[in-house]
Scaffold this motif. Structure first.
Motif, mmCIF file in Angstrom:
data_model
loop_
_atom_site.group_PDB
_atom_site.id
_atom_site.type_symbol
_atom_site.label_atom_id
_atom_site.label_comp_id
_atom_site.label_asym_id
_atom_site.label_seq_id
_atom_site.Cartn_x
_atom_site.Cartn_y
_atom_site.Cartn_z
ATOM 1 N N LEU A 152 38.393 29.036 13.967
ATOM 2 C CA LEU A 152 38.827 30.311 13.386
ATOM 3 C C LEU A 152 38.961 30.205 11.867
ATOM 4 O O LEU A 152 38.504 31.077 11.127
ATOM 5 N N LEU A 153 39.603 29.123 11.410
ATOM 6 C CA LEU A 153 39.835 28.979 9.966
ATOM 7 C C LEU A 153 38.529 28.930 9.185
ATOM 8 O O LEU A 153 38.362 29.630 8.179
ATOM 9 N N TRP A 154 37.579 28.112 9.637
ATOM 10 C CA TRP A 154 36.354 27.939 8.859
ATOM 11 C C TRP A 154 35.455 29.169 8.902
ATOM 12 O O TRP A 154 34.711 29.431 7.948
ATOM 13 N N THR A 155 35.510 29.938 9.968
ATOM 14 C CA THR A 155 34.709 31.164 9.995
ATOM 15 C C THR A 155 35.280 32.200 9.036
ATOM 16 O O THR A 155 34.534 32.878 8.318
ATOM 17 N N ALA A 156 36.605 32.314 8.992
ATOM 18 C CA ALA A 156 37.228 33.235 8.039
ATOM 19 C C ALA A 156 36.929 32.793 6.605
ATOM 20 O O ALA A 156 36.628 33.621 5.723
ATOM 21 N N GLN A 157 36.997 31.496 6.367
ATOM 22 C CA GLN A 157 36.697 30.969 5.026
ATOM 23 C C GLN A 157 35.260 31.276 4.620
ATOM 24 O O GLN A 157 34.997 31.703 3.496
ATOM 25 N N GLY A 158 34.319 31.058 5.525
ATOM 26 C CA GLY A 158 32.913 31.317 5.209
ATOM 27 C C GLY A 158 32.639 32.778 4.936
ATOM 28 O O GLY A 158 31.818 33.132 4.080
ATOM 29 N N THR A 159 33.332 33.658 5.648
ATOM 30 C CA THR A 159 33.189 35.095 5.421
ATOM 31 C C THR A 159 33.576 35.448 3.997
ATOM 32 O O THR A 159 32.878 36.192 3.302
ATOM 33 N N ILE A 160 34.708 34.911 3.547
ATOM 34 C CA ILE A 160 35.189 35.187 2.190
ATOM 35 C C ILE A 160 34.218 34.632 1.151
ATOM 36 O O ILE A 160 33.852 35.316 0.190
ATOM 37 N N MET A 161 33.783 33.413 1.340
ATOM 38 C CA MET A 161 32.972 32.732 0.330
ATOM 39 C C MET A 161 31.581 33.340 0.190
ATOM 40 O O MET A 161 31.028 33.387 -0.907
ATOM 41 N N MET A 162 31.008 33.829 1.286
ATOM 42 C CA MET A 162 29.628 34.323 1.230
ATOM 43 C C MET A 162 29.510 35.813 0.970
ATOM 44 O O MET A 162 28.504 36.274 0.439
ATOM 45 N N SER A 163 30.533 36.606 1.340
ATOM 46 C CA SER A 163 30.374 38.058 1.244
ATOM 47 C C SER A 163 31.185 38.712 0.135
ATOM 48 O O SER A 163 30.859 39.818 -0.288
ATOM 49 N N TYR A 164 32.227 38.060 -0.373
ATOM 50 C CA TYR A 164 33.050 38.690 -1.400
ATOM 51 C C TYR A 164 32.366 38.775 -2.769
ATOM 52 O O TYR A 164 32.443 39.800 -3.430
ATOM 53 N N PRO A 165 31.714 37.707 -3.253
ATOM 54 C CA PRO A 165 31.144 37.764 -4.602
ATOM 55 C C PRO A 165 29.828 38.542 -4.669
ATOM 56 O O PRO A 165 29.171 38.764 -3.651
ATOM 57 N N HIS A 166 29.459 38.939 -5.892
ATOM 58 C CA HIS A 166 28.138 39.512 -6.121
ATOM 59 C C HIS A 166 27.068 38.436 -5.913
ATOM 60 O O HIS A 166 27.360 37.236 -5.981
ATOM 61 N N GLU A 167 25.838 38.873 -5.690
ATOM 62 C CA GLU A 167 24.741 37.945 -5.405
ATOM 63 C C GLU A 167 24.591 36.876 -6.473
ATOM 64 O O GLU A 167 24.376 35.695 -6.162
ATOM 65 N N GLU A 168 24.722 37.275 -7.742
ATOM 66 C CA GLU A 168 24.456 36.343 -8.830
ATOM 67 C C GLU A 168 25.598 35.334 -9.039
ATOM 68 O O GLU A 168 25.483 34.425 -9.874
ATOM 69 N N LYS A 169 26.697 35.478 -8.286
ATOM 70 C CA LYS A 169 27.840 34.583 -8.467
ATOM 71 C C LYS A 169 28.120 33.710 -7.246
ATOM 72 O O LYS A 169 29.082 32.941 -7.243
#
Length: 504
Positions: A152-169
Motif C-alpha cells: 500500500l505504501l509504495w503504490t501511494a508513493q509512486g502515484t505521488i511521484m509520477m503524477s503530481y509533477p509536470h512532464e518536464e520535472k
C-alpha cells in the motif's frame, strides 16, 4: 446545463491580491503563498511540498528498513529467520500490490501511506524480540504483515511521484525523492555503525539499534497523516491531477484491467520490474552479510545507500535535461543503464569468483572470520568500491523505471495502477530470490542469476523505450482513462478550460 464539476478557483486570502495569469494560465511570479485551493494553502497542497513530505515518510519507514536489511540477516548472525521473513514479506507484497492501486485510488494516499508505515515498526520489533527469545514465528508474521503494508505504501508513493509533477520535472522529482528516501537509509545505517564501531566480531547488532529503528518508523507513519489527498493537489499553473470523479471499487478494478488492455505492450517492462529487487538478496546477504564482520558490514551499508543518492542525482536530473527531446533522453538513459550494468556486474563477478563458498562461510566446523576494514587491498578496498557501484546502479535502475512509467502517462489513476503492477511483480522477484537464498544456493549461483535477469530485462524493455515513449502525452489522451473532463484538470483561466466550460 451540466452537473460536471469544474476546476476549483484559486481564491486569494484576506491579505493577498489575486494572481495574474499568462495566456497559458500559468501564474506570473511565485504566487503560491497566501492562496487557498480546495481548503488548503496553495503552497502546502503543491506537488513539491507533498513529494518532500512523502519522501520523509519513506525516509523514516522503508529507509530505515533498508538500513536494517543492508546489514545482512536483519542484523542477526544467522540469515535463516530474515530469509523466511523476507520470503513471506515479498510473497504477500506481490499479491497485495496488484490491487493496491485500486485501494489507493479509492481511499486516498494519506490513509494508505499511514497504515503502510505501521508494518515497518512491527517488523523491526520482531527482530528485537528475536534477540531475546528467538521467536521465529513472530518474525515470519511481521514479514507477512509488512508485505501488506508495504504494498500500500509504495503504490501511494509512486502515484505521488509520477503524477503530481509536470512532464518536464518528473526526473527531478524522482531524484529528489530518492535522495531524501536514501538519506534515511544512510542515517539509519550510521546507528549500527556507531554502536558497533569497536566490535571486530560477527555477532548480532544490539537492542538499541532495533529500538532506534522502531521509534523512527513510527514517526513516519504519523507524518503521513499530514499529507493531502491527490484531489486537493494543485500545480503552480492551476492544473490538477487526473483522477476519477466518482471512484468505486468496481471502477477501480476496471481501471486495473484497462491499464493492460489499453497498452498491452507495457508487459514488456514486466521483466524489468521483476529484476528490480532481486539483486538485494545477493548484495545484502551473500556479499555484505557473508564476507564481512559486524562493523564493516555497517560501513559498507552506509556507503551503499550514500551511493544511491549519487545515482539518483545523475540519472534523475539527466532524464530532465532540456538539451534533447524526451524520446531521445529515454534512449540515451537506456544505453547508459546497460553500460553501467555490464561494467558493475563484470567487476562483481571478478571479485565473487575468488571468494569462499557458502559451505565454508556457514560451516560449523570452520572458524570463518569476516573481512575487516583494516584488512585493506582485495579484502576491503576493492569490495568497498564494488558495493558503492552496486548502490549507484540500483538507484539508476529504479529511477529509470519510474521515469519510464511516468513518461507513459500523467494520470494519477493510471500511475497508481502501473505502480501496483511494478511493486507486485518486483516483490514476486524478490520473494523468489529470498527463497533461493533460504535454500542455501551457492553464492556464485545467486550472483549469476541476478546478472542474467537484469540483462534479459533490458532486452525485453528496449522496444518500449525505443518506440512508445513520446515527447509529450496530451491531456485528452490521459482522460481516456478517467471520467473527468478537460475543465476538471486543465489550468484555471486558460483558453481551453474556458472553452470546455462554455461547451458544458
Amino acid at each position: 446545463m451540466s452537473d460536471e464539476k469544474t476546476s476549483p478557483a484559486v481564491e486569494p486570502t484576506e491579505h493577498a491580491a489575486a494572481p495574474t495569469h499568462t495566456p497559458t494560465g500559468r501564474p506570473t511570479g511565485w504566487m503560491h503563498k497566501g492562496f487557498k485551493v480546495a481548503g488548503h494553502e496553495f503552497w502546502y497542497a503543491s506537488p513539491i511540498v507533498q513529494l518532500v513530505m512523502v519522501a520523509f515518510v519513506c525516509f523514516l519507514c522503508p529507509g530505515m528498513f533498508n538500513a536494517l536489511g543492508g546489514l545482512g540477516a536483519g542484523g542477526q548472525v544467522d540469515a535463516t529467520a530474515q530469509n523466511h521473513a523476507s520470503t513471506a514479506l515479498y510473497s504477500v507484497f506481490a499479491v497485495v500490490a496488484f490491487f493496491s492501486g485500486t485501494i489507493v485510488n479509492t481511499l486516498g494516499v494519506k490513509l494508505t501511506l499511514s497504515f503502510g508505515g505501521l508494518g515497518y515498526c512491527i517488523y523491526a520489533a520482531s527482530f528485537l524480540s528475536y534477540n531475546h527469545n528467538e521467536n521465529f514465528g513472530f518474525v515470519i508474521f511481521a514479514g507477512a504483515f509488512l508485505g501488506l503494508c508495504a504494498g500500500l505504501l509504495w503504490t501511494a508513493q509512486g502515484t505521488i511521484m509520477m503524477s503530481y509533477p509536470h512532464e518536464e520535472k518528473k526526473g527531478r522529482y524522482i531524484a529528489l525523492f530518492w535522495i531524501i528516501f536514501n538519506m534515511g537509509a544512510v542515517i539509519g545505517s550510521l546507528i549500527p555503525l556507531g554502536q558497533n564501531i569497536n566490535s571486530t566480531g560477527t555477532g548480532a547488532v544490539n537492542d538499541g539499534t532495533y529500538v532506534g529503528f522502531i521509534v523512527l518508523m513510527f514517526l513516519g507513519a504519523v507524518l503521513a497523516l499530514f499529507l493531502v489527498n491527490a484531489s486537493s493537489v494543485i500545480r503552480d499553473d492551476g492544473s490538477k491531477v487526473i483522477l476519477m470523479k466518482n471512484p468505486s471499487w468496481k471502477t477501480e478494478f476496471q481501471g486495473l484491467v484497462e491499464t493492460i488492455t489499453q497498452a498491452p505492450w507495457v508487459i514488456l517492462l514486466f521483466p524489468m520490474f521483476f529484476a528490480s529487487n532481486t539483486f538485494y538478496t545477493y548484495q545484502q546477504n551473500d556479499f555484505n552479510g557473508a564476507h564481512f564482520n559486524t562493523r564493516t558490514r555497517a560501513l559498507n551499508n552506509t556507503l551503499y545507500w550514500t551511493s544511491q543518492i549519487l545515482g539518483a542525482v545523475i540519472f534523475g536530473w539527466g532524464l530532465d535535461s532540456t538539451k534533447a527531446r524526451r524520446s531521445v533522453r529515454a534512449k540515451v538513459s537506456f544505453i547508459a543503464l546497460s553500460v553501467v550494468m555490464l561494467v558493475v556486474w563484470g567487476g562483481g563477478w571478478d571479485w565473487q569468483r575468488k571468494q569462499a563458498t557458502r559451505e565454508v562461510v556457514e560451516s560449523k566446523t570452520v572458524a570463518y572470520v569476516g573481512y575487516d576494514w583494516t584488512d585493506g587491498g582485495e579484502k576491503f578496498i576493492g569490495p568497498m568500491f564494488l558495493i558503492m557501484f552496486y548502490g549507484f546502479f540500483d538507484a539508476a535502475w529504479q529511477t529509470s523505471i519510474y521515469w519510464y512509467m511516468g513518461a507513459l502517462s500523467n494520470s494519477g489513476r493510471k500511475a497508481a495502477n502501473l505502480t501496483g503492477f511494478y511493486k507486485g511483480i518486483q516483490s514476486a522477484g524478490a520473494a523468489v530470490f529470498w527463497a533461493l537464498d533460504g535454500t542455501k544456493q551457492p553464492y556464485n549461483t545467486m550472483f549469476g542469476a541476478t546478472w542474467g535477469l537484469v540483462t534479459g530485462a533490458l532486452i525485453f524493455a528496449a522496444p518500449v523505450i525505443w518506440l512508445k515513449i513520446k515527447d509529450t502525452v496530451t491531456i485528452e489522451e490521459d482522460l481516456k482513462f478517467s471520467d473527468e473532463t478537460v475543465a476538471d484538470v486543465a489550468p484555471t483561466g486558460t483558453v481551453i478550460t474556458q472553452r470546455k466550460e462554455e461547451e458544458a
